[in-house]
Motif scaffolding. Structure first.
Motif, PDB file in Angstrom:
ATOM      1  N   PHE A  97       0.887  -1.172   0.073  1.00 42.87           N
ATOM      2  CA  PHE A  97       0.092  -0.025   0.163  1.00 42.87           C
ATOM      3  C   PHE A  97       0.906   1.347  -0.080  1.00 42.87           C
ATOM      4  N   ILE A  98       1.941   1.322   0.639  1.00 45.97           N
ATOM      5  CA  ILE A  98       2.725   2.251   0.765  1.00 45.97           C
ATOM      6  C   ILE A  98       3.523   2.580  -0.658  1.00 45.97           C
ATOM      7  N   ALA A  99       3.867   1.466  -1.145  1.00 45.63           N
ATOM      8  CA  ALA A  99       4.580   1.531  -2.393  1.00 45.63           C
ATOM      9  C   ALA A  99       3.716   1.922  -3.560  1.00 45.63           C
ATOM     10  N   ALA A 100       2.175   1.749  -3.494  1.00 45.66           N
ATOM     11  CA  ALA A 100       1.375   1.992  -4.434  1.00 45.66           C
ATOM     12  C   ALA A 100       1.088   3.442  -4.223  1.00 45.66           C
ATOM     13  N   THR A 101       1.165   4.061  -3.295  1.00 42.67           N
ATOM     14  CA  THR A 101       0.765   5.420  -3.088  1.00 42.67           C
ATOM     15  C   THR A 101       1.825   6.405  -2.927  1.00 42.67           C
ATOM     16  N   TYR A 102       3.099   5.963  -2.421  1.00 45.47           N
ATOM     17  CA  TYR A 102       4.158   7.026  -2.108  1.00 45.47           C
ATOM     18  C   TYR A 102       4.699   7.443  -3.302  1.00 45.47           C
ATOM     19  N   MET A 103       4.434   8.832  -3.711  1.00 47.78           N
ATOM     20  CA  MET A 103       4.994   9.487  -4.849  1.00 47.78           C
ATOM     21  C   MET A 103       4.121   8.908  -6.096  1.00 47.78           C
ATOM     22  N   ARG A 104       3.164   8.375  -5.850  1.00 48.52           N
ATOM     23  CA  ARG A 104       2.120   7.770  -6.909  1.00 48.52           C
ATOM     24  C   ARG A 104       2.583   6.419  -7.320  1.00 48.52           C
ATOM     25  N   PHE A 112       8.197  -2.303  -6.190  1.00 46.57           N
ATOM     26  CA  PHE A 112       7.549  -3.004  -4.798  1.00 46.57           C
ATOM     27  C   PHE A 112       8.181  -4.350  -5.115  1.00 46.57           C
ATOM     28  N   VAL A 113       9.039  -4.878  -4.066  1.00 43.13           N
ATOM     29  CA  VAL A 113       9.433  -6.385  -4.151  1.00 43.13           C
ATOM     30  C   VAL A 113       9.016  -7.158  -2.865  1.00 43.13           C
ATOM     31  N   GLN A 114       8.223  -8.465  -3.122  1.00 48.64           N
ATOM     32  CA  GLN A 114       7.796  -9.008  -1.966  1.00 48.64           C
ATOM     33  C   GLN A 114       8.575 -10.232  -1.521  1.00 48.64           C
ATOM     34  N   GLN A 120       3.016 -16.517   1.095  1.00 51.16           N
ATOM     35  CA  GLN A 120       3.457 -17.255  -0.005  1.00 51.16           C
ATOM     36  C   GLN A 120       2.543 -17.654  -1.045  1.00 51.16           C
ATOM     37  N   VAL A 121       1.511 -18.216  -0.497  1.00 53.89           N
ATOM     38  CA  VAL A 121       0.553 -18.759  -1.272  1.00 53.89           C
ATOM     39  C   VAL A 121      -0.754 -17.937  -1.715  1.00 53.89           C
ATOM     40  N   ASP A 122      -0.775 -16.690  -0.772  1.00 51.34           N
ATOM     41  CA  ASP A 122      -2.066 -15.930  -0.845  1.00 51.34           C
ATOM     42  C   ASP A 122      -1.470 -14.473  -1.275  1.00 51.34           C
ATOM     43  N   SER A 123      -1.460 -13.687  -0.004  1.00 58.52           N
ATOM     44  CA  SER A 123      -1.217 -12.091  -0.344  1.00 58.52           C
ATOM     45  C   SER A 123       0.009 -11.603  -1.070  1.00 58.52           C
ATOM     46  N   SER A 124       1.224 -12.386  -1.144  1.00 61.71           N
ATOM     47  CA  SER A 124       2.093 -11.926  -1.912  1.00 61.71           C
ATOM     48  C   SER A 124       1.888 -11.990  -3.429  1.00 61.71           C
ATOM     49  N   VAL A 125       0.821 -12.709  -4.047  1.00 65.61           N
ATOM     50  CA  VAL A 125       0.792 -12.794  -5.432  1.00 65.61           C
ATOM     51  C   VAL A 125      -0.682 -12.126  -5.795  1.00 65.61           C
ATOM     52  N   GLY A 126      -0.554 -11.441  -6.688  1.00 65.20           N
ATOM     53  CA  GLY A 126      -1.807 -10.954  -7.445  1.00 65.20           C
ATOM     54  C   GLY A 126      -2.053  -9.483  -7.172  1.00 65.20           C
ATOM     55  N   GLY A 127      -1.283  -8.820  -6.553  1.00 65.52           N
ATOM     56  CA  GLY A 127      -1.221  -7.275  -6.599  1.00 65.52           C
ATOM     57  C   GLY A 127      -2.103  -6.788  -5.800  1.00 65.52           C
ATOM     58  N   LYS A 128      -2.859  -7.356  -4.605  1.00 71.10           N
ATOM     59  CA  LYS A 128      -3.917  -6.511  -3.926  1.00 71.10           C
ATOM     60  C   LYS A 128      -3.256  -6.172  -2.596  1.00 71.10           C
ATOM     61  N   VAL A 129      -3.157  -4.705  -2.273  1.00 62.32           N
ATOM     62  CA  VAL A 129      -2.760  -4.223  -1.277  1.00 62.32           C
ATOM     63  C   VAL A 129      -3.390  -3.348  -0.566  1.00 62.32           C
ATOM     64  N   ALA A 130      -3.259  -3.187   0.825  1.00 65.00           N
ATOM     65  CA  ALA A 130      -4.664  -2.592   1.563  1.00 65.00           C
ATOM     66  C   ALA A 130      -4.300  -2.303   2.908  1.00 65.00           C
ATOM     67  N   GLN A 176       1.145  -4.471  -8.606  1.00 57.18           N
ATOM     68  CA  GLN A 176       1.711  -5.209  -8.720  1.00 57.18           C
ATOM     69  C   GLN A 176       3.329  -5.238  -8.555  1.00 57.18           C
ATOM     70  N   PRO A 177       3.665  -6.154  -7.872  1.00 54.60           N
ATOM     71  CA  PRO A 177       5.159  -6.114  -7.490  1.00 54.60           C
ATOM     72  C   PRO A 177       6.238  -6.434  -8.485  1.00 54.60           C
TER      73      PRO A 177
END
Length: 362
Positions: free
Chosen positions: A114-121, A125-127, A135-145, A160-161
């Motif tokens: 979320f920080i990477a998506a919004t800092y300086m627009r 980002f690297v997971q 590993q099998v869920d939140s790190s894949v797919g580009g959902k940040v919140a 996306q990372p």
């Protein structure tokens, strides 16, 4: 090492899965067009174990990386903690090409993303997920919140990372409960997409629980392949990607009612999976035998199938605050077999409440 590609045109990236990925991470950073200053976001559990090691690898690759630690736990996924990280990024002098690395579980990944998506627009980002669940869920797919007091993940983005590095060596320090919680999401992939993978989990329960290297690599890679296939076809959840939410509608209600502290996410998802399978069975979409297969595998992998501290009325009210609810109708992801699901927004209230009641320890 296994490499899984997430094909998203210009935003495509690789997921690297294996033991001892220091060389791959170093090479990736050296060939990326990053600025020299970077920030590693981690938490109070993971930071003391691996923060210095990752900082050294990044330094060897040419980055001046500061490690910033947040308190472990769901409460760090907040706008207040995010503001502290923005302040730190500004103080460090990060620019638009400065990478942010997420070193930790799902909370750290969601927050740092979320920080990477919004800092300086938007900055690179690297997971670096360290838990089986991440590993099998939140790190894949580009959902940040981050979360809001009225609901989970209500403030976020699709971002996306540049890459995901899943070094399975880092899982050797995971408590057993953290392994089990990751298996909740892994079961989901078999149910929604791959009946053979579900059967693999049924037939290899002990090596799965022990994270035996060959079994661990296979189940993590297969989970990532399934998620990557779905995300590649529907990055921003316009249709197909909704199937990844199987079990999550009830799970989010359980998490909210228990203050995000009693159950880990994968545990809540496991209960929600059984609840969604129950609804599917009540509606005649699956046979009782398939419902029992879901219950049995969930229990055998040391996951809960019932929740404490919840009421049906409160949970039923919560589902209408879920992101998947549109125009007052809840979009349920339901089974029509092991390996296949359908989306329905016409599930009667009595069916939902009956399934919820069966998932609550009275």
């Amino acid at each position: 090492m296994r490499e899984v590609r997430v094909e998203l045109g210009e935003k495509s990236y690789s997921i690297y899965i294996g033991y001892g990925l220091e060389g791959e991470l170093r090479s990736f950073v050296q060939t990326a067009s990053f600025s020299k200053k970077a920030m590693v976001v981690t938490d109070t559990n993971v930071g003391p174990l691996y923060g210095a090691k990752i900082q050294t690898i990044l330094r060897e690759a040419g980055l001046e990386a500061a490690v910033v630690t947040v308190p472990a736990g769901e409460s760090s996924k907040s706008l207040a903690v995010a503001e502290d990280l923005y302040t730190k990024a500004i103080e460090l002098g990060l620019d638009r090409k400065s990478p942010i690395f997420a070193l930790g579980g799902g909370v750290v990944g969601d927050l740092a993303g979320f920080i990477a998506a919004t800092y300086m627009r938007g900055v690179p980002f690297v997971q670096l997920p360290t838990s089986l669940l991440a590993q099998v869920d939140s790190s894949v797919g580009g959902k940040v919140a981050v979360n809001h007091k009225l609901g989970k993940n209500l403030i976020g983005a699709f971002y996306q990372p540049k890459a995901v590095f899943m070094d399975l060596e880092l899982m050797k320090t995971l408590p057993k409960r953290e392994i089990y919680t990751g298996l909740g999401e892994i079961i989901k992939y078999g149910i929604i997409y791959d009946r053979e993978f579900f059967a693999f989990l049924e037939q290899n329960q002990q090596v799965v629980l022990d994270l035996e290297p060959e079994a661990a690599t296979h189940m993590i890679a297969r989970s990532c392949e399934i998620k990557a296939a779905v995300v590649s076809q529907d990055e921003q959840e316009a249709g197909l990607r909704r199937i990844l939410n199987f079990g999550h509608t009830m799970a989010h209600a359980i998490e909210k009612e228990t203050g995000y502290t009693r159950y880990n996410h994968g545990e809540a998802v496991a209960i929600g999976i059984v609840g969604a399978a129950d609804i599917s069975c009540q509606l005649g979409l699956i046979a009782p035998a398939d419902f029992q297969r879901v219950v049995q595998l969930t229990e055998n992998l040391h996951l809960p199938t019932k929740a404490e501290g919840c009421t049906v009325d409160a949970m039923y009210g919560d589902i209408f605050h879920d992101k998947k609810t549109v125009a007052g109708k809840v979009n349920w992801v339901l089974m029509d077999s092991v390996g296949s699901v359908v989306c329905r927004n016409d599930v009667p209230a009595d069916v939902v409440k009956k399934a919820m009641s069966a998932r609550i320890i009275q």
